[in-house]
Design a protein around this motif. Sequence first.
Motif, short mmCIF file in Angstrom:
data_model
loop_
_atom_site.label_atom_id
_atom_site.label_comp_id
_atom_site.label_asym_id
_atom_site.label_seq_id
_atom_site.Cartn_x
_atom_site.Cartn_y
_atom_site.Cartn_z
N GLN A 190 0.83 -1.21 0.00
CA GLN A 190 0.00 0.00 0.00
C GLN A 190 0.87 1.27 0.00
O GLN A 190 0.64 2.20 -0.78
CB GLN A 190 -0.88 -0.02 1.24
N THR A 191 1.88 1.25 0.83
CA THR A 191 2.81 2.39 0.88
C THR A 191 3.44 2.59 -0.48
O THR A 191 3.57 3.71 -0.97
CB THR A 191 3.92 2.12 1.91
N LEU A 192 3.85 1.48 -1.09
CA LEU A 192 4.53 1.58 -2.38
C LEU A 192 3.65 2.24 -3.43
O LEU A 192 4.13 3.04 -4.23
CB LEU A 192 4.96 0.18 -2.85
N SER A 193 2.36 1.93 -3.42
CA SER A 193 1.53 2.49 -4.47
C SER A 193 1.40 4.01 -4.29
O SER A 193 1.34 4.76 -5.27
CB SER A 193 0.16 1.81 -4.54
N VAL A 194 1.39 4.46 -3.03
CA VAL A 194 1.32 5.91 -2.82
C VAL A 194 2.65 6.56 -3.22
O VAL A 194 2.68 7.60 -3.88
CB VAL A 194 0.97 6.24 -1.35
N LEU A 195 3.74 5.93 -2.83
CA LEU A 195 5.06 6.48 -3.18
C LEU A 195 5.22 6.55 -4.70
O LEU A 195 5.77 7.50 -5.25
CB LEU A 195 6.19 5.64 -2.59
N GLN A 196 4.71 5.50 -5.34
CA GLN A 196 4.79 5.45 -6.80
C GLN A 196 4.06 6.64 -7.43
O GLN A 196 4.54 7.27 -8.37
CB GLN A 196 4.15 4.14 -7.29
N GLU A 197 2.92 6.94 -6.85
CA GLU A 197 2.15 8.07 -7.36
C GLU A 197 2.92 9.37 -7.19
O GLU A 197 2.95 10.22 -8.09
CB GLU A 197 0.85 8.18 -6.58
N LEU A 198 3.55 9.51 -6.04
CA LEU A 198 4.33 10.73 -5.80
C LEU A 198 5.52 10.79 -6.77
O LEU A 198 5.85 11.84 -7.30
CB LEU A 198 4.82 10.78 -4.35
N ALA A 199 6.15 9.65 -7.00
CA ALA A 199 7.29 9.61 -7.93
C ALA A 199 6.83 10.03 -9.32
O ALA A 199 7.49 10.82 -10.00
CB ALA A 199 7.90 8.22 -7.96
N ASP A 200 5.68 9.51 -9.73
CA ASP A 200 5.15 9.88 -11.04
C ASP A 200 4.86 11.37 -11.10
O ASP A 200 5.11 12.03 -12.10
CB ASP A 200 3.85 9.12 -11.34
N TYR A 201 4.35 11.87 -9.98
CA TYR A 201 4.05 13.30 -9.93
C TYR A 201 5.33 14.12 -10.13
O TYR A 201 5.37 15.05 -10.92
CB TYR A 201 3.39 13.66 -8.61
#
Length: 577
Positions: free
Chosen positions: A254-265
């Motif tokens: 779950q944490t990874l998916s949020v971090l991934q979104e931030l990275a994409d941002y």
Amino acid sequence: MIKNKKRKGKQVAEIKIVPEPQRIFQNLHFYFFPNSDTHPGRRQRIIRALEYGATWQNEFNDSVTHIITDREYDYPQLLTYLKLRELPTAVILVNENYPSSCMEFYKLVDPSSVEFRVKGYELPAPITAVQPQAIPSQVSDVSLKLKPAKGKAAAASSSQLTPQPEASSNLASSAASLLASLSPINNDEQQAKSKDEDELESAIREAKESHPLASDDEEDGNRHKRRKTSSWQDKFTCMHKHTGGKGDQGPNAQTLSVLQELADYYDQTRDPWRSKSYRQAISALRKHPTKVTTKEEGMRVFGIGTSIAEKIEEIVRTSHLRKLDSTKMDERQQILNKFLKIYGVGIHAAERWASAGHKTLDDLLQKAELTDNQRIGVAHYDDFNTRIPRAEVEQHATTVTKALKSLDKIYTIYTMGSYRRGAQNSGDIDLLITKPGASIDEIRTTVMDRLVPLLTTQNFLVAALAQTSQADGTKWHGASCLPHSKIWRRIDFLLVPEAELGAALLYFTGNDIFNRSMRLLASKKGMRLNQRGLYKDVLRDYGREKLSEGTLVEGRDERKIFEALGVPWRPPEHRIC
Ligand code: DCP
Ligand code: MG
Ligand code: MN
């Protein structure tokens, strides 16, 4: 930070912290040099930084992420004051231009750009490149430890923090090899054997790495440049578009998916620095066998710095909150991108409208105050953002050429920009107009007073959008439309006297990165290049302000400009960077 301000009394009232999503300096600790707010300009900069979320650090310690120096100070003076032999690599040193540029572009721009450079400071470029974002204290340790761990990251990351003895003893040599692998240009050997062509290549690389709007040494085209930002961003986004979460599983999914979104941002906002540190953290966390729930646990994982560790804790505690925040940021960014693609709209108008709550083009037409040009830009938003097929560019050019020749046969028209580089389609039509033996005044009179009216009565020119001042103008921007078409195209006339033809051909062929690299190269050789010519012996004062134009080296002949710069000739179609 507030304490600092409180001590200074009345300044407290001046600080108006911006809304959370706009706090681009959040979690960053700025140390200003000279270290006081007695200078009014500096005090203003400090206040602005605080408003955008920075912490003002008036003691130099581990938590400082950025040192912001006044322009007139140099690196040796800073070191003397701090009683240091060199700066810790985790600290980013920039001059006073940096925070304002970040605020202007609403994001952390690349601090290594030359316009932020502090005199006498050699940029530790390769370290910055791998370093996670500017995060306090542990950063330098963590990023250096990562190096020996290269290739055996999994083992290292699960072994918690205890530093490997051989890792630390190898630190210097592995750092050196990392430097070598990342930065051929800083490597003496490479530099020694660098030939002319390498010089241009490396200037191109440098130009690419610098912020798109940074360090330009040209006088005009600011608005033009602003519009470029969005198309640049678009290119970047589609080039680097991530496939999104790879459907992570495991304890930290779950944490990874949020971090991934931030990275994409951060990818999207062209913040390579942050996006890199997120990706680094993501890959470290992906390999981590147990769930990370606190900041402390996070910091014990190799590749995760304090700031991301904090975010991890926050994500675990309030799983949806961050996600929402990032979506909000995305939405604002998307709105800004859309507004920036309107002809005649720069970052200031775009931000003003976004802040006023406008979201769509219709909102703008109905509720915003628009200039006449902006109204045209909105009305023809799709037209102006549709690429023009090469054959149609030719038809527009032919129409203009015929009209001009009917007025005076001796004129020459060159189709410039992406067309001259051989592109199959173009964003606009760039026409360079010149006449052998004629003064710029004569050319201007013919174009502005005769050609434009003639083409307007022919219903070919359908809007006049901008022209540089009547007295010394050399540009006309407008829109044109072919007889049986409804699509308006953006068309630019560039008026050039023969003596400047070579420099103008070079400049208006681009592309913009190639131009920046050529200017960079010129300035490295103590010369100066602009759309009028190549000059030497340019006098500059300490602030790099130009004091004199210098002596003209070459303006007329495009090839000779290459020669004078010691660069092998590149035909237009090979100038795509
Ligand atoms: N130019 C530049 N820097 C800018 C804008 C323009 O050096 N910020 C130069 C290089 C460009 C040329 O002017 O190639 C023409 O500018 P355009 O914006 O028309 O760009 P292009 O013609 O290259 O691309 P497009 O097909 O999008 O019009
Ligand atoms: Mg063009
Ligand atoms: Mn153009």
